[in-house]
Design a protein around this motif. Sequence first.
Motif, PDB file in Angstrom:
ATOM      1  N   VAL A 211      -4.873   3.663  -7.359  1.00 50.35           N
ATOM      2  CA  VAL A 211      -5.467   4.815  -8.046  1.00 50.35           C
ATOM      3  C   VAL A 211      -6.625   4.271  -8.886  1.00 50.35           C
ATOM      4  O   VAL A 211      -6.775   3.062  -9.022  1.00 50.35           O
ATOM      5  CB  VAL A 211      -4.469   5.537  -8.977  1.00 50.35           C
ATOM      6  CG1 VAL A 211      -3.378   6.202  -8.157  1.00 50.35           C
ATOM      7  CG2 VAL A 211      -3.884   4.579 -10.010  1.00 50.35           C
ATOM      8  N   LYS A 212      -7.416   5.183  -9.433  1.00 43.67           N
ATOM      9  CA  LYS A 212      -8.439   4.696 -10.351  1.00 43.67           C
ATOM     10  C   LYS A 212      -8.436   5.497 -11.643  1.00 43.67           C
ATOM     11  O   LYS A 212      -7.952   6.642 -11.685  1.00 43.67           O
ATOM     12  CB  LYS A 212      -9.814   4.717  -9.688  1.00 43.67           C
ATOM     13  CG  LYS A 212     -10.364   6.063  -9.334  1.00 43.67           C
ATOM     14  CD  LYS A 212     -11.807   5.882  -8.836  1.00 43.67           C
ATOM     15  CE  LYS A 212     -12.492   7.206  -8.558  1.00 43.67           C
ATOM     16  NZ  LYS A 212     -11.955   7.884  -7.387  1.00 43.67           N
ATOM     17  N   ALA A 213      -9.004   4.894 -12.665  1.00 42.95           N
ATOM     18  CA  ALA A 213      -9.046   5.527 -13.974  1.00 42.95           C
ATOM     19  C   ALA A 213      -9.766   6.866 -13.873  1.00 42.95           C
ATOM     20  O   ALA A 213     -10.759   6.989 -13.171  1.00 42.95           O
ATOM     21  CB  ALA A 213      -9.758   4.620 -14.972  1.00 42.95           C
ATOM     22  N   GLY A 214      -9.233   7.856 -14.557  1.00 41.75           N
ATOM     23  CA  GLY A 214      -9.898   9.155 -14.595  1.00 41.75           C
ATOM     24  C   GLY A 214      -9.336  10.163 -13.611  1.00 41.75           C
ATOM     25  O   GLY A 214      -9.691  11.331 -13.651  1.00 41.75           O
ATOM     26  N   ASP A 215      -8.446   9.697 -12.733  1.00 40.50           N
ATOM     27  CA  ASP A 215      -7.892  10.616 -11.742  1.00 40.50           C
ATOM     28  C   ASP A 215      -6.564  11.243 -12.181  1.00 40.50           C
ATOM     29  O   ASP A 215      -5.905  11.927 -11.408  1.00 40.50           O
ATOM     30  CB  ASP A 215      -7.700   9.903 -10.392  1.00 40.50           C
ATOM     31  CG  ASP A 215      -9.008   9.782  -9.624  1.00 40.50           C
ATOM     32  OD1 ASP A 215     -10.029  10.320 -10.120  1.00 40.50           O
ATOM     33  OD2 ASP A 215      -9.033   9.145  -8.561  1.00 40.50           O
ATOM     34  N   GLY A 216      -6.161  10.970 -13.403  1.00 34.57           N
ATOM     35  CA  GLY A 216      -4.981  11.640 -13.930  1.00 34.57           C
ATOM     36  C   GLY A 216      -3.675  10.889 -13.748  1.00 34.57           C
ATOM     37  O   GLY A 216      -2.609  11.420 -14.034  1.00 34.57           O
ATOM     38  N   TYR A 217      -3.731   9.679 -13.269  1.00 28.36           N
ATOM     39  CA  TYR A 217      -2.505   8.880 -13.110  1.00 28.36           C
ATOM     40  C   TYR A 217      -2.352   8.003 -14.338  1.00 28.36           C
ATOM     41  O   TYR A 217      -3.309   7.382 -14.791  1.00 28.36           O
ATOM     42  CB  TYR A 217      -2.587   7.994 -11.864  1.00 28.36           C
ATOM     43  CG  TYR A 217      -2.637   8.756 -10.560  1.00 28.36           C
ATOM     44  CD1 TYR A 217      -1.484   8.931  -9.799  1.00 28.36           C
ATOM     45  CD2 TYR A 217      -3.834   9.297 -10.098  1.00 28.36           C
ATOM     46  CE1 TYR A 217      -1.536   9.625  -8.597  1.00 28.36           C
ATOM     47  CE2 TYR A 217      -3.885  10.001  -8.909  1.00 28.36           C
ATOM     48  CZ  TYR A 217      -2.734  10.156  -8.163  1.00 28.36           C
ATOM     49  OH  TYR A 217      -2.786  10.850  -6.978  1.00 28.36           O
ATOM     50  N   ARG A 218      -1.146   7.942 -14.880  1.00 31.34           N
ATOM     51  CA  ARG A 218      -0.884   7.039 -16.015  1.00 31.34           C
ATOM     52  C   ARG A 218      -0.090   5.857 -15.464  1.00 31.34           C
ATOM     53  O   ARG A 218       1.055   6.022 -15.041  1.00 31.34           O
ATOM     54  CB  ARG A 218      -0.090   7.763 -17.103  1.00 31.34           C
ATOM     55  CG  ARG A 218      -0.902   8.880 -17.739  1.00 31.34           C
ATOM     56  CD  ARG A 218       0.018   9.829 -18.481  1.00 31.34           C
ATOM     57  NE  ARG A 218       0.561   9.209 -19.696  1.00 31.34           N
ATOM     58  CZ  ARG A 218      -0.040   9.306 -20.881  1.00 31.34           C
ATOM     59  NH1 ARG A 218      -1.172   9.958 -21.017  1.00 31.34           N
ATOM     60  NH2 ARG A 218       0.503   8.742 -21.941  1.00 31.34           N
ATOM     61  N   ILE A 219      -0.720   4.722 -15.464  1.00 31.99           N
ATOM     62  CA  ILE A 219      -0.047   3.573 -14.854  1.00 31.99           C
ATOM     63  C   ILE A 219      -0.075   2.387 -15.791  1.00 31.99           C
ATOM     64  O   ILE A 219      -0.864   2.329 -16.738  1.00 31.99           O
ATOM     65  CB  ILE A 219      -0.702   3.164 -13.502  1.00 31.99           C
ATOM     66  CG1 ILE A 219      -2.175   2.805 -13.710  1.00 31.99           C
ATOM     67  CG2 ILE A 219      -0.532   4.249 -12.462  1.00 31.99           C
ATOM     68  CD1 ILE A 219      -2.787   2.040 -12.559  1.00 31.99           C
ATOM     69  N   HIS A 220       0.795   1.432 -15.502  1.00 28.94           N
ATOM     70  CA  HIS A 220       0.879   0.211 -16.288  1.00 28.94           C
ATOM     71  C   HIS A 220       0.592  -0.971 -15.375  1.00 28.94           C
ATOM     72  O   HIS A 220       1.206  -1.100 -14.321  1.00 28.94           O
ATOM     73  CB  HIS A 220       2.286   0.093 -16.902  1.00 28.94           C
ATOM     74  CG  HIS A 220       2.394  -0.973 -17.928  1.00 28.94           C
ATOM     75  ND1 HIS A 220       3.126  -2.126 -17.730  1.00 28.94           N
ATOM     76  CD2 HIS A 220       1.853  -1.081 -19.162  1.00 28.94           C
ATOM     77  CE1 HIS A 220       3.022  -2.892 -18.808  1.00 28.94           C
ATOM     78  NE2 HIS A 220       2.267  -2.280 -19.688  1.00 28.94           N
ATOM     79  N   VAL A 221      -0.356  -1.805 -15.771  1.00 29.62           N
ATOM     80  CA  VAL A 221      -0.739  -2.962 -14.961  1.00 29.62           C
ATOM     81  C   VAL A 221      -0.551  -4.209 -15.817  1.00 29.62           C
ATOM     82  O   VAL A 221      -1.119  -4.299 -16.899  1.00 29.62           O
ATOM     83  CB  VAL A 221      -2.211  -2.865 -14.506  1.00 29.62           C
ATOM     84  CG1 VAL A 221      -2.605  -4.091 -13.700  1.00 29.62           C
ATOM     85  CG2 VAL A 221      -2.445  -1.596 -13.699  1.00 29.62           C
ATOM     86  N   THR A 222       0.251  -5.130 -15.346  1.00 32.48           N
ATOM     87  CA  THR A 222       0.547  -6.309 -16.164  1.00 32.48           C
ATOM     88  C   THR A 222       0.637  -7.572 -15.317  1.00 32.48           C
ATOM     89  O   THR A 222       0.996  -7.515 -14.143  1.00 32.48           O
ATOM     90  CB  THR A 222       1.873  -6.121 -16.929  1.00 32.48           C
ATOM     91  OG1 THR A 222       2.175  -7.333 -17.642  1.00 32.48           O
ATOM     92  CG2 THR A 222       3.040  -5.825 -15.988  1.00 32.48           C
ATOM     93  N   GLY A 223       0.364  -8.683 -15.962  1.00 34.07           N
ATOM     94  CA  GLY A 223       0.559  -9.973 -15.318  1.00 34.07           C
ATOM     95  C   GLY A 223       2.012 -10.416 -15.347  1.00 34.07           C
ATOM     96  O   GLY A 223       2.389 -11.387 -14.673  1.00 34.07           O
ATOM     97  N   LEU A 224       2.830  -9.742 -16.115  1.00 32.67           N
ATOM     98  CA  LEU A 224       4.267 -10.049 -16.115  1.00 32.67           C
ATOM     99  C   LEU A 224       4.895  -9.569 -14.804  1.00 32.67           C
ATOM    100  O   LEU A 224       4.393  -8.643 -14.160  1.00 32.67           O
ATOM    101  CB  LEU A 224       4.961  -9.330 -17.281  1.00 32.67           C
ATOM    102  CG  LEU A 224       4.655  -9.875 -18.690  1.00 32.67           C
ATOM    103  CD1 LEU A 224       5.155  -8.899 -19.741  1.00 32.67           C
ATOM    104  CD2 LEU A 224       5.277 -11.243 -18.891  1.00 32.67           C
ATOM    105  N   THR A 225       5.984 -10.200 -14.442  1.00 34.12           N
ATOM    106  CA  THR A 225       6.742  -9.741 -13.275  1.00 34.12           C
ATOM    107  C   THR A 225       7.129  -8.278 -13.488  1.00 34.12           C
ATOM    108  O   THR A 225       7.616  -7.917 -14.560  1.00 34.12           O
ATOM    109  CB  THR A 225       7.995 -10.619 -13.096  1.00 34.12           C
ATOM    110  OG1 THR A 225       7.540 -11.951 -12.816  1.00 34.12           O
ATOM    111  CG2 THR A 225       8.857 -10.126 -11.953  1.00 34.12           C
ATOM    112  N   HIS A 226       6.857  -7.442 -12.475  1.00 34.53           N
ATOM    113  CA  HIS A 226       7.000  -6.001 -12.693  1.00 34.53           C
ATOM    114  C   HIS A 226       7.681  -5.312 -11.521  1.00 34.53           C
ATOM    115  O   HIS A 226       7.697  -5.819 -10.400  1.00 34.53           O
ATOM    116  CB  HIS A 226       5.619  -5.369 -12.951  1.00 34.53           C
ATOM    117  CG  HIS A 226       4.566  -5.844 -11.984  1.00 34.53           C
ATOM    118  ND1 HIS A 226       3.753  -6.930 -12.244  1.00 34.53           N
ATOM    119  CD2 HIS A 226       4.198  -5.382 -10.757  1.00 34.53           C
ATOM    120  CE1 HIS A 226       2.923  -7.115 -11.226  1.00 34.53           C
ATOM    121  NE2 HIS A 226       3.180  -6.205 -10.313  1.00 34.53           N
ATOM    122  N   ASP A 227       8.205  -4.128 -11.806  1.00 41.16           N
ATOM    123  CA  ASP A 227       8.849  -3.317 -10.762  1.00 41.16           C
ATOM    124  C   ASP A 227       7.811  -2.394 -10.120  1.00 41.16           C
ATOM    125  O   ASP A 227       6.611  -2.499 -10.394  1.00 41.16           O
ATOM    126  CB  ASP A 227      10.034  -2.538 -11.344  1.00 41.16           C
ATOM    127  CG  ASP A 227       9.604  -1.568 -12.458  1.00 41.16           C
ATOM    128  OD1 ASP A 227       8.384  -1.302 -12.581  1.00 41.16           O
ATOM    129  OD2 ASP A 227      10.482  -1.100 -13.195  1.00 41.16           O
TER     130      ASP A 227
END
Lengths: 374, 182
Positions: A211-227
């Motif tokens: 997705v990209k910023a501004g399209d209404g998605y709230r996301i979390h992006v991290t360098g930590l191990t993630h689900d």
Amino acid sequence: MDGDHACCEGALAAGCRFVAGYPITPSTAVVERFARRIPRVGGVFIQMEDELASSIAIQGAVWAGKKAMTVTSGPGYSLMMEHIGLAVMTECPCVFVNVQRGGPSTGLPTLPGQADMMQARWGSHGDYEIIALCPDSPQECFDFMIDAFNLSEQYRVPVMFMMDECIGHMIEKVTIPEADKIDVTPRNYTKLPPDQYLPFKPAENMVPEMVKAGDGYRIHVTGLTHDYRGYPVMSADCQEELVHRLVNKINRNEEKIRHIIATDIEDADVVVIAYGITARVAVDAIALARKQGVKVGLLRLVVVWPFPEAVIRDLANKGKALVMAEMNYGQIYYEVERCAQGKVPVLLAGHGGGDVHKTEAIAEKIVEANKCLS
Amino acid sequence: MSRTEIKIGGFGGQGVILTGFIIGKAASIFDMKNATMTQAFGPEARGSACSSQVIVSEDKIRYPYVKRPNVMVMMSQEAFNKFSPQIDPHGIMLIEEELVDPAGLPDTVTVYSIPATRIAEELGKKIVLNMVMTGFFTAVSRIISREAARKAVADSVPPGSENLNLNAFEKGYEWGLKQLEG
């Protein structure tokens, strides 16, 4: 135009619209051209305060919806390693160009090297796979930059574009096709609505949709191990699933990513393996060795990472002696030796950089390899 | 032999790099051959003797550097002293005759000379000396065609200066033809 300029034009043709860089010889002409050219196509070039900033700024631009790259040479590449790891972990599609010069450290700023090949693969900490391409002419700097961007989008991986000083500064004719004849891979944006979208849930090809910023998605992006949601999960299970996928999305697609150019290897007793400028010089060496009666062919690696293991195993199984020619003391040679599994002689034609190989040096190794067979 | 190696030398400001660029462009874009140009970067390329190197070939060019130039164009004594030992013993040496004394060359090397700086000054701009040399090179070496060279000159110089540069090219070209006759 020279390879540096062609690299810039290739990136623009691939749709790159954000470049951050900290100029360094022999890659300076790439950013010089971007500074002139990219505003005219609605893009942005920023000369950053250093390579750390450059390598992270491009990732911000990617999440904002742009195709982005940075460009440097050895010393700057070392500084970018931390953020290459972040791009791997966050599956941020972008391109890192390294116009290789002699190293270690500041080494030989104005002379060629090919000794950053292992750094390209595993220079950042942790376990991962990336894709690395090696052009051998200004024309290929244009053509394969487009491939680099396309592969980065297909696999959501930072792609390493490994030029060298010789190619970067060499001036040759470059043919730029009409825009509609250039295949550009668009970013794979999700069609799912925000309440169903999981930013790190792999699709069928093991690569998640973006997705990209501004399209209404709230996301979390991290360098930590993630689900799948992108939230940190500190567990071995989550680590296993994530890192295994990061490695496998490249390795299991190696055959699709593979780009090799084989010349006269069918009837050859000896096969020279080379990439970048060294593959060009090897052609003359092969002609020289053929005059001495050696049946020799060339396997040129355009994509060096992921490594085409099956191709090398096949050559070894067919009993062909192998000569690895590269401007270092055996970075890819050990890969070749590993794949040959002791079945055939594997010789290194290597040196520390600063000049391309002498044609005779590679030819001598070819003759020597041929003698090892008999 | 299809591969021809060319080395152009002089001091900074004489247009050594542009001369190589024009020869390469004429060969590769307008004569439809292959050409590869390289130049020395770094501290060794600064100061008094600089050079550009061009390879022209009917075939694809593999090894990218000039090893034993078949044709040399030398515009300063220092460049001549530094680079002339590399010349192919059966090669041709083009010199700026008022700036270079071609001493010490093997007898087998053919030398052609031109007062390029003076010709350029007569045209009103000393800076076009490299175009005089390019014209001279085109006539004497016959590696690139006159038409291709003219197109490459017009394509490579600042807009508005095409006529001046092409005039300089023609002066050098005519001088070259006369030398061949003489």
